[in-house]
Design a protein around this motif. Structure first.
Motif, PDB file in Angstrom:
ATOM      1  N   UNK A 139       0.833  -1.203   0.000  1.00 40.58           N
ATOM      2  CA  UNK A 139       0.000   0.000   0.000  1.00 40.58           C
ATOM      3  C   UNK A 139       0.865   1.248   0.000  1.00 40.58           C
ATOM      4  N   UNK A 140       1.928   1.241   0.793  1.00 47.04           N
ATOM      5  CA  UNK A 140       2.835   2.392   0.845  1.00 47.04           C
ATOM      6  C   UNK A 140       3.489   2.633  -0.513  1.00 47.04           C
ATOM      7  N   UNK A 141       3.898   1.564  -1.181  1.00 49.16           N
ATOM      8  CA  UNK A 141       4.503   1.702  -2.517  1.00 49.16           C
ATOM      9  C   UNK A 141       3.486   2.228  -3.528  1.00 49.16           C
ATOM     10  N   UNK A 142       2.270   1.749  -3.417  1.00 49.25           N
ATOM     11  CA  UNK A 142       1.216   2.222  -4.319  1.00 49.25           C
ATOM     12  C   UNK A 142       0.940   3.703  -4.089  1.00 49.25           C
ATOM     13  N   UNK A 143       0.941   4.123  -2.829  1.00 50.11           N
ATOM     14  CA  UNK A 143       0.702   5.518  -2.497  1.00 50.11           C
ATOM     15  C   UNK A 143       1.811   6.408  -3.052  1.00 50.11           C
ATOM     16  N   UNK A 144       3.073   5.986  -2.865  1.00 48.40           N
ATOM     17  CA  UNK A 144       4.200   6.758  -3.387  1.00 48.40           C
ATOM     18  C   UNK A 144       4.143   6.839  -4.913  1.00 48.40           C
ATOM     19  N   UNK A 145       3.739   5.741  -5.545  1.00 47.25           N
ATOM     20  CA  UNK A 145       3.618   5.715  -7.000  1.00 47.25           C
ATOM     21  C   UNK A 145       2.540   6.681  -7.475  1.00 47.25           C
ATOM     22  N   UNK A 146       1.398   6.675  -6.785  1.00 42.02           N
ATOM     23  CA  UNK A 146       0.310   7.570  -7.174  1.00 42.02           C
ATOM     24  C   UNK A 146       0.687   9.033  -6.972  1.00 42.02           C
ATOM     25  N   UNK A 147       1.526   9.310  -5.965  1.00 44.04           N
ATOM     26  CA  UNK A 147       1.964  10.685  -5.716  1.00 44.04           C
ATOM     27  C   UNK A 147       3.117  11.091  -6.632  1.00 44.04           C
ATOM     28  N   UNK A 148       3.734  10.099  -7.289  1.00 44.80           N
ATOM     29  CA  UNK A 148       4.847  10.386  -8.173  1.00 44.80           C
ATOM     30  C   UNK A 148       6.135  10.714  -7.450  1.00 44.80           C
ATOM     31  N   UNK A 149       6.350  10.101  -6.279  1.00 45.60           N
ATOM     32  CA  UNK A 149       7.555  10.353  -5.488  1.00 45.60           C
ATOM     33  C   UNK A 149       8.191   9.027  -5.084  1.00 45.60           C
ATOM     34  N   UNK A 150       9.402   9.117  -4.545  1.00 47.68           N
ATOM     35  CA  UNK A 150      10.088   7.938  -4.040  1.00 47.68           C
ATOM     36  C   UNK A 150       9.569   7.592  -2.639  1.00 47.68           C
ATOM     37  N   UNK A 151       9.800   6.350  -2.238  1.00 50.21           N
ATOM     38  CA  UNK A 151       9.335   5.888  -0.933  1.00 50.21           C
ATOM     39  C   UNK A 151      10.521   5.679   0.007  1.00 50.21           C
ATOM     40  N   UNK A 152      10.401   6.204   1.223  1.00 46.82           N
ATOM     41  CA  UNK A 152      11.395   5.969   2.274  1.00 46.82           C
ATOM     42  C   UNK A 152      10.683   5.392   3.493  1.00 46.82           C
ATOM     43  N   UNK A 153      11.154   4.220   3.951  1.00 40.13           N
ATOM     44  CA  UNK A 153      10.549   3.547   5.097  1.00 40.13           C
ATOM     45  C   UNK A 153      11.377   3.828   6.345  1.00 40.13           C
TER      46      UNK A 153
ATOM     47  N   UNK B 222      -6.579  13.844   1.173  1.00 36.71           N
ATOM     48  CA  UNK B 222      -7.390  13.632  -0.027  1.00 36.71           C
ATOM     49  C   UNK B 222      -6.670  12.724  -1.021  1.00 36.71           C
ATOM     50  N   UNK B 223      -5.348  12.937  -1.166  1.00 41.16           N
ATOM     51  CA  UNK B 223      -4.571  12.103  -2.083  1.00 41.16           C
ATOM     52  C   UNK B 223      -4.481  10.663  -1.579  1.00 41.16           C
ATOM     53  N   UNK B 224      -4.297  10.494  -0.252  1.00 38.92           N
ATOM     54  CA  UNK B 224      -4.242   9.146   0.325  1.00 38.92           C
ATOM     55  C   UNK B 224      -5.578   8.436   0.146  1.00 38.92           C
ATOM     56  N   UNK B 225      -6.660   9.159   0.361  1.00 41.85           N
ATOM     57  CA  UNK B 225      -7.993   8.559   0.208  1.00 41.85           C
ATOM     58  C   UNK B 225      -8.246   8.088  -1.223  1.00 41.85           C
ATOM     59  N   UNK B 226      -7.700   8.801  -2.198  1.00 39.88           N
ATOM     60  CA  UNK B 226      -7.836   8.367  -3.580  1.00 39.88           C
ATOM     61  C   UNK B 226      -7.167   7.011  -3.792  1.00 39.88           C
ATOM     62  N   UNK B 227      -5.985   6.845  -3.193  1.00 41.38           N
ATOM     63  CA  UNK B 227      -5.289   5.559  -3.304  1.00 41.38           C
ATOM     64  C   UNK B 227      -6.043   4.469  -2.562  1.00 41.38           C
ATOM     65  N   UNK B 228      -6.537   4.776  -1.364  1.00 38.76           N
ATOM     66  CA  UNK B 228      -7.281   3.797  -0.576  1.00 38.76           C
ATOM     67  C   UNK B 228      -8.562   3.382  -1.302  1.00 38.76           C
ATOM     68  N   UNK B 229      -9.244   4.341  -1.928  1.00 36.95           N
ATOM     69  CA  UNK B 229     -10.453   4.020  -2.705  1.00 36.95           C
ATOM     70  C   UNK B 229     -10.121   3.055  -3.841  1.00 36.95           C
TER      71      UNK B 229
END
Length: 500
Positions: A87-101, A255-262
């Protein structure tokens, strides 16, 4: 009266030391709240824009909670897997940014979120009214029942939560299950630990009668350990479900996170894709992962442990010399500051100091990495003890040494450098060496803020291999080897001093 004035001065300085940072934080928090309120009302907060500008989404999690989030080994390196990490990777992808855990203890996640050390927290966090007071939540993406994890030999003994009356039940610190245990089970002895892997270890060691956790996680641990058994607790879950935690007022990001969750809920990605992937990782770990295959994890842990220790020793020694001289100074002001520093640092636990430096001062200096915060906190703590060791060494020398040096025409600085300090160092070397050894072991405390030192790496190995005692034994032997080697080095220099 003279002593009374002196003590009042000390209390005033101590109060200023404590209150000043807190006031700064409060002012910062007030200003932040006011700004957030105004931007929220205008619907123009820049939380999403900031993430896109820096190009990185920092996600806080607490790995070791399969199949939500856990770690696996890939090419000798740690990889965070599980359906929430997908889910975190999908969120970063939808935002167009890199992911840092950023991996840390569960009960530190919301603090890290409020102090802006992370952008969002994804770690099986249930929505509760108490949490909603300090953070915002996205729409839910998972709802699960609560299961007990017990010894398989006890499965006829425990059938539901009422069977644990008067027993010891464990769960993770800060988790919703902790409140559920106290609410539903009479006369229960609740036990909270920072890691689910630690709870399973305690269960296997018969320190706990059961562990309450999410159904998916309980089943995962039971499937990977033939001696454990999971069953439905039949407790009523009042939470709205698991969601992404966000900073208060970050509406554009929400709002952006909710779009990914939806999207995830609409396509049922968790059940159709990500849970099967997590199961594959868990089966692979069960078949191939042995503690011996994780030797690179222990090596990395040793590297960071030595780095923290060496830098903290150097900085702590310099701080110790400075405050020892300040305490011995004829200036009442410098003397009072030194006493306040030494007494305050020695009177508070190092763990609290580490958390304060990272989350407290780190809220002001948000770019401060966890490693730097850990080194600073350990060095400041060590400096207080080193200061007292050096002061006692200097004061143990006969006054005639100073008088003889001054009668020969030496200045105060020359006397201290060539006469006092060499003799004092010879006297305090055993105590100083003991402080260095203690510092090496106490560096393990920085694992609580996510620094990848030896204890942190050990917890990753425990979570990956589902083995609790063996990784701890290996870590214990490594620490013994390091301290034994350091002791031999210190003894070598002690003999040199005695010979001189």
């Amino acid at each position: 009266m003279k002593h009374l004035k002196h003590y009042l001065m000390l209390l005033t300085i101590i109060a200023s030391i404590i209150i000043a940072p807190l006031t700064a934080l409060a002012d910062s928090g007030t200003a932040s709240s006011a700004t957030t309120s105004s931007t929220t009302s205008a619907a123009t907060d820049d939380s999403l824009q900031k993430i896109k500008q820096k190009g990185v989404l920092v996600v806080g999690t607490s790995a070791g909670y399969p199949p939500f989030e856990f770690t696996t080994k890939k090419d000798g390196k740690t990889e965070y897997v599980g359906f929430e990490m997908s889910l975190a990777r999908q969120l970063a992808k939808d935002l167009g940014v890199k992911l840092e855990i950023k991996n840390m203890d569960f009960d530190s996640l919301l603090v890290a979120l409020e102090s802006h050390k992370i952008d969002v927290a994804i770690a099986g966090i249930n929505i509760t009214p108490e949490r909603e007071k300090s953070v915002d939540f996205s729409k839910t993406y998972h709802k699960g029942t609560k299961y007990f994890l017990i010894h398989k030999q006890d499965k006829d003994k425990y059938k539901n939560y009422m069977d644990f009356k008067g027993k010891t039940v464990g769960t993770e610190n800060g988790a919703m299950e902790y409140a559920m245990i106290k609410k539903y089970i009479p006369d229960v002895h609740e036990k909270g630990l920072s890691k689910w892997s630690s709870l399973v270890i305690a269960l296997q060691a018969h320190k706990l009668d059961g562990v309450l956790m999410d159904s998916a996680t309980a089943k995962a641990f039971a499937q990977n350990n033939p001696d454990l058994y999971a069953f439905n607790s039949h407790m009523k879950v009042t939470s709205d479900g698991v969601a992404v935690a966000l900073p208060k007022g970050a509406n554009s990001l929400k709002a952006a996170v909710n779009q990914t969750v939806d999207k995830v809920n609409r396509e049922d990605l968790i059940n159709k894709k990500w849970l099967p992937e997590a199961a594959k990782y868990m089966r692979a770990s069960q078949k191939t992962n042995t503690v011996a295959s994780y030797w690179t994890f222990f090596v990395k842990g040793v590297e960071y442990t030595l780095l923290i220790t060496v830098l903290a020793i150097i900085c702590g020694f310099l701080i110790g010399i400075l405050f020892a001289l300040m305490r011995l100074s004829s200036s009442k002001f410098l003397h009072s500051i030194a006493i306040c520093y030494i007494e305050f640092i020695r009177g508070t636990p190092m763990l609290v100091q580490i958390m304060f430096v990272y989350f407290g001062i780190g809220a002001i200096i948000q770019s401060m990495p966890a490693l730097v915060a850990g080194i600073i906190a350990v060095a400041i703590n060590s400096g207080a003890y080193v200061a007292e060791i050096i002061r006692s060494g200097i004061q143990s020398l006969p006054l005639g040494q100073t008088e003889a040096a001054r009668s020969l025409g030496m200045t105060k600085r020359q006397t201290f450098r060539y006469v006092i300090m060499p003799q004092a160092l010879k006297n305090i070397w055993p105590a100083l060496g003991n402080e260095f050894i203690t510092l090496l072991k106490d560096s393990s405390l920085v694992s609580t803020i996510g620094v990848t030192e030896l204890m942190y790496q050990t917890q990753l190995v425990q979570a990956d291999t589902y083995k609790g005692v063996l990784p701890l034994f290996i870590t214990m032997m490594i620490y013994f080897f390091l301290t034994f080697t350091l002791t031999r080095i210190l003894n070598h220099f002690e003999k040199k001093f005695q010979h001189a």
